[in-house]
Design an enzyme around this catalytic site. Structure first.
Site, mmCIF file in Angstrom:
data_model
loop_
_atom_site.group_PDB
_atom_site.id
_atom_site.type_symbol
_atom_site.label_atom_id
_atom_site.label_comp_id
_atom_site.label_asym_id
_atom_site.label_seq_id
_atom_site.Cartn_x
_atom_site.Cartn_y
_atom_site.Cartn_z
ATOM 1 N N LYS A 1 27.556 41.097 47.913
ATOM 2 C CA LYS A 1 26.908 41.853 48.961
ATOM 3 C C LYS A 1 28.213 41.084 49.712
ATOM 4 C CE LYS A 1 25.835 45.459 51.648
ATOM 5 N NZ LYS A 1 25.680 46.490 51.100
HETATM 6 P P1 NAD Z 1 27.570 53.015 60.205
HETATM 7 O O1 NAD Z 1 27.893 51.357 60.811
HETATM 8 O O2 NAD Z 1 28.049 53.808 59.853
HETATM 9 O O3 NAD Z 1 26.325 53.461 60.579
HETATM 10 C C1 NAD Z 1 24.372 53.216 61.194
HETATM 11 C C2 NAD Z 1 24.464 53.931 61.814
HETATM 12 O O4 NAD Z 1 22.816 53.435 63.054
HETATM 13 C C3 NAD Z 1 24.362 53.900 63.219
HETATM 14 O O5 NAD Z 1 24.978 55.091 64.137
HETATM 15 C C4 NAD Z 1 23.866 52.872 64.193
HETATM 16 O O6 NAD Z 1 23.871 53.620 66.499
HETATM 17 C C5 NAD Z 1 22.758 53.017 64.032
HETATM 18 N N1 NAD Z 1 21.850 52.112 64.189
HETATM 19 C C6 NAD Z 1 22.075 50.681 64.377
HETATM 20 N N2 NAD Z 1 21.120 50.183 65.009
HETATM 21 C C7 NAD Z 1 19.746 51.021 65.248
HETATM 22 C C8 NAD Z 1 18.585 51.074 64.952
HETATM 23 N N3 NAD Z 1 18.291 49.898 65.658
HETATM 24 N N4 NAD Z 1 17.870 52.179 65.375
HETATM 25 C C9 NAD Z 1 18.204 53.457 65.585
HETATM 26 N N5 NAD Z 1 19.743 53.446 65.051
HETATM 27 C C10 NAD Z 1 20.643 52.102 64.080
HETATM 28 O O7 NAD Z 1 26.564 52.634 58.756
HETATM 29 P P2 NAD Z 1 26.364 53.452 57.378
HETATM 30 O O8 NAD Z 1 27.920 53.203 56.581
HETATM 31 O O9 NAD Z 1 26.069 54.601 58.096
HETATM 32 O O10 NAD Z 1 25.532 52.631 56.481
HETATM 33 C C11 NAD Z 1 23.961 52.939 57.486
HETATM 34 C C12 NAD Z 1 22.758 52.168 56.186
HETATM 35 O O11 NAD Z 1 23.100 53.267 54.783
HETATM 36 C C13 NAD Z 1 22.508 51.068 55.834
HETATM 37 O O12 NAD Z 1 21.989 50.358 55.297
HETATM 38 C C14 NAD Z 1 24.149 50.663 55.001
HETATM 39 O O13 NAD Z 1 23.470 48.946 53.746
HETATM 40 C C15 NAD Z 1 23.267 51.777 53.925
HETATM 41 N N6 NAD Z 1 24.398 52.357 53.080
HETATM 42 C C16 NAD Z 1 26.136 52.711 53.091
HETATM 43 C C17 NAD Z 1 26.570 52.693 51.877
HETATM 44 C C18 NAD Z 1 28.087 53.585 52.672
HETATM 45 O O14 NAD Z 1 28.955 54.201 51.615
HETATM 46 N N7 NAD Z 1 28.537 53.559 53.768
HETATM 47 C C19 NAD Z 1 26.395 52.634 51.100
HETATM 48 C C20 NAD Z 1 24.788 52.796 50.637
HETATM 49 C C21 NAD Z 1 23.915 52.364 51.546
#
Ligand code: NAD
Length: 459
Positions: free
Chosen positions: A116
């Site tokens: 990571k």
């Molecule tokens: P992203 O940056 O695209 O979206 C994050 C979202 O969370 C945004 O809408 C943001 O406004 C919101 N957010 C931030 N702080 C917040 C809070 N305090 N309360 C409520 N909402 C809040 O990120 P993502 O890629 O969608 O990732 C989201 C989660 O999924 C993370 O934990 C990431 O590790 C996990 N994840 C992502 C992927 C991927 O392929 N992108 C894969 C596996 C896991």
């Protein structure tokens, strides 16, 4: 690593230690020593790389930006994991997320280890030019530890296709003449990415939920209705009826999950609430998710957070504080924002009977234990959000071969892999009283332990 992580490893190893059918060659004293070795190996990352990126800002100042790449374990293949761009990134968080990647890949039999990355920035407070420089610098500083056969980064919170394209371009420049398409995944399709990668995590998150609540429950209804398992009782109480759904986080994962729930023909969902870093939007009759997706696409990813924005987009909703979404009276809560969202302080107020972890580590150990004891069905992160890394693997394969799959082929392979894992795990889950997270961890630790033993790493 976090205490929660260490204790889960210990619990999984304890369960396996007592199972004499597991690694039966290991007897008595030798078995005790091997399990101690496993604990030492799995609860520690192989390496932690840290750099302070030197970034000249557009205003002429120079700042230093802490950044990380953590290699947890590579027993199953090259390290793999996203790069998070967020102001709260720290070494412990990145290490814990790298560990979860090791377990996730082991659970779904993806031939990668766990890694990571993280950069301590709020990307919304930098210009595009500055973000480009940050990406270039990250690759320059960590070039010696990444690469298609060593460690393959991907997007995470705050990063996406654009950042992966920039990073791959820098990798290509530095490593002139070497294969580069497999150096980063989550790239744009135009730049060697895979069709279906952008939607893969959200689609996988929703599929995990749908498979459990529709396909699996219907196929096994007779057995499960005779079961005394508390989780089977909860799941059956929500089966085959309309469900109210809330989705926390509306970025890459949350927006696709919400859209899948909105469109689903198998289950009659009403997506009544979504939220992001600014606010929760609520409509008891169901939100217009396609309109919200279109709005965020033209608003730097943010949901509407004022009455003016709502009315100009023609969206009917009430605006509430962002934390409200967690404690609403709904059936299903998808978590797709950050970690530690369900915790000691709000665990007693959670009303959802089914929780699906699209985010990594969104539930603390206290909240997890409390909710599991109440019979809440929690589909854990390493099971539910693996769609991204599964399709990243397909992207890496396609990049190596320079032969590309159709979107349908990618989707079918994603679903087949997730279904296979669910079919392995769910009978165990409904057959014993452990929460699903523990079942998944035991399964992952079992695969890792077998490989480490066979590779001679326990002596
Ligand atoms: P992203 O940056 O695209 O979206 C994050 C979202 O969370 C945004 O809408 C943001 O406004 C919101 N957010 C931030 N702080 C917040 C809070 N305090 N309360 C409520 N909402 C809040 O990120 P993502 O890629 O969608 O990732 C989201 C989660 O999924 C993370 O934990 C990431 O590790 C996990 N994840 C992502 C992927 C991927 O392929 N992108 C894969 C596996 C896991």
């Amino acid at each position: 690593m976090e205490e929660q992580t260490r204790s889960i490893i210990q619990q999984s190893l304890d369960a396996l230690m007592d199972n004499k059918l597991f690694l039966p060659d290991l007897k008595e004293d030798m078995r005790v020593k091997a399990f101690k070795s496993l604990n030492a190996i799995l609860s520690t990352p192989n390496q932690i790389h840290k750099s302070f990126l030197r970034l000249p800002l557009e205003n002429g100042e120079v700042v230093r930006i802490p950044s990380y790449r953590v290699h947890h374990n590579d027993a199953l293949g090259p390290y793999k994991g996203g790069i998070r761009f967020h102001e709260s990134v720290n070494e412990e968080e990145v290490t814990n997320l790298a560990f979860l990647m090791t377990l996730k890949n082991a659970l779904h039999n993806v031939p990668f280890g766990g890694g990571k990355g993280g950069i301590v920035v709020d990307p919304k407070s930098f210009s595009d030019k500055e973000l480009h420089r940050i990406c270039v610098k990250y690759v320059r500083y960590f070039n010696h530890v990444i690469g298609p056969d060593k460690d393959i980064p991907a997007p995470d919170v705050g990063s996406g296709e654009r950042e992966m394209d920039w990073m791959m371009a820098e990798y290509k420049k530095i490593n002139h003449g070497k294969p580069y398409l497999g150096s980063f995944t989550g790239k744009s399709v135009a730049n060697g990415g895979s069709l279906g990668r952008r939607e893969a995590t959200g689609k996988g998150v929703y599929f995990t939920f749908r498979y459990l609540m529709h396909d699996y429950l219907n196929a096994n209804a007779n057995n499960l209705s005779a079961s005394t398992n508390p989780f089977a009782k909860t799941a059956l109480s929500y089966a085959n009826r309309p469900l109210t759904v809330a989705v926390q986080g509306f970025g890459n994962v949350g927006s696709v999950t919400a859209l899948e729930a909105y469109k689903c023909d198998y289950i009659k969902n009403k997506v009544v609430a979504v939220s992001d870093r600014n606010a929760t939007l609520y409509n008891a009759e169901g939100l217009d998710i396609p309109a919200l997706v279109a709005f965020t696409a033209s608003n730097r990813g943010d949901l509407p957070s004022t009455e003016e924005q709502l009315s100009s987009a023609g969206i009917i909703a009430t605006i509430q504080p962002r934390e409200d979404i967690l404690t609403m009276d709904i059936d299903v809560l998808f978590l797709a924002a950050l970690e530690n969202q369900l915790h000691d302080g709000n665990k007693a107020d959670i009303k959802a009977g089914i929780i699906v972890e699209g985010a990594n580590a969104p539930t603390t150990e206290e909240a997890d234990n409390y909710l599991s004891q109440k019979g809440v069905v929690i589909l854990p992160d390493i099971l539910a959000n693996a769609g991204g890394v599964i399709v990243s693997y397909l992207e890496w394969l396609q990049g190596r071969e320079t032969q590309f799959f159709s979107e349908e082929e990618v989707h079918n392979q994603l679903i087949a892999k997730m279904k296979h894992t669910m079919d392995t795990i769910l009978p165990q889950y409904f057959g014993d009283p452990f929460p699903l997270r523990q079942n998944c961890f035991i399964h992952s630790v079992m695969r890792l332990s077998t490989v480490l033993y066979r590779q001679g790493k326990l002596y």
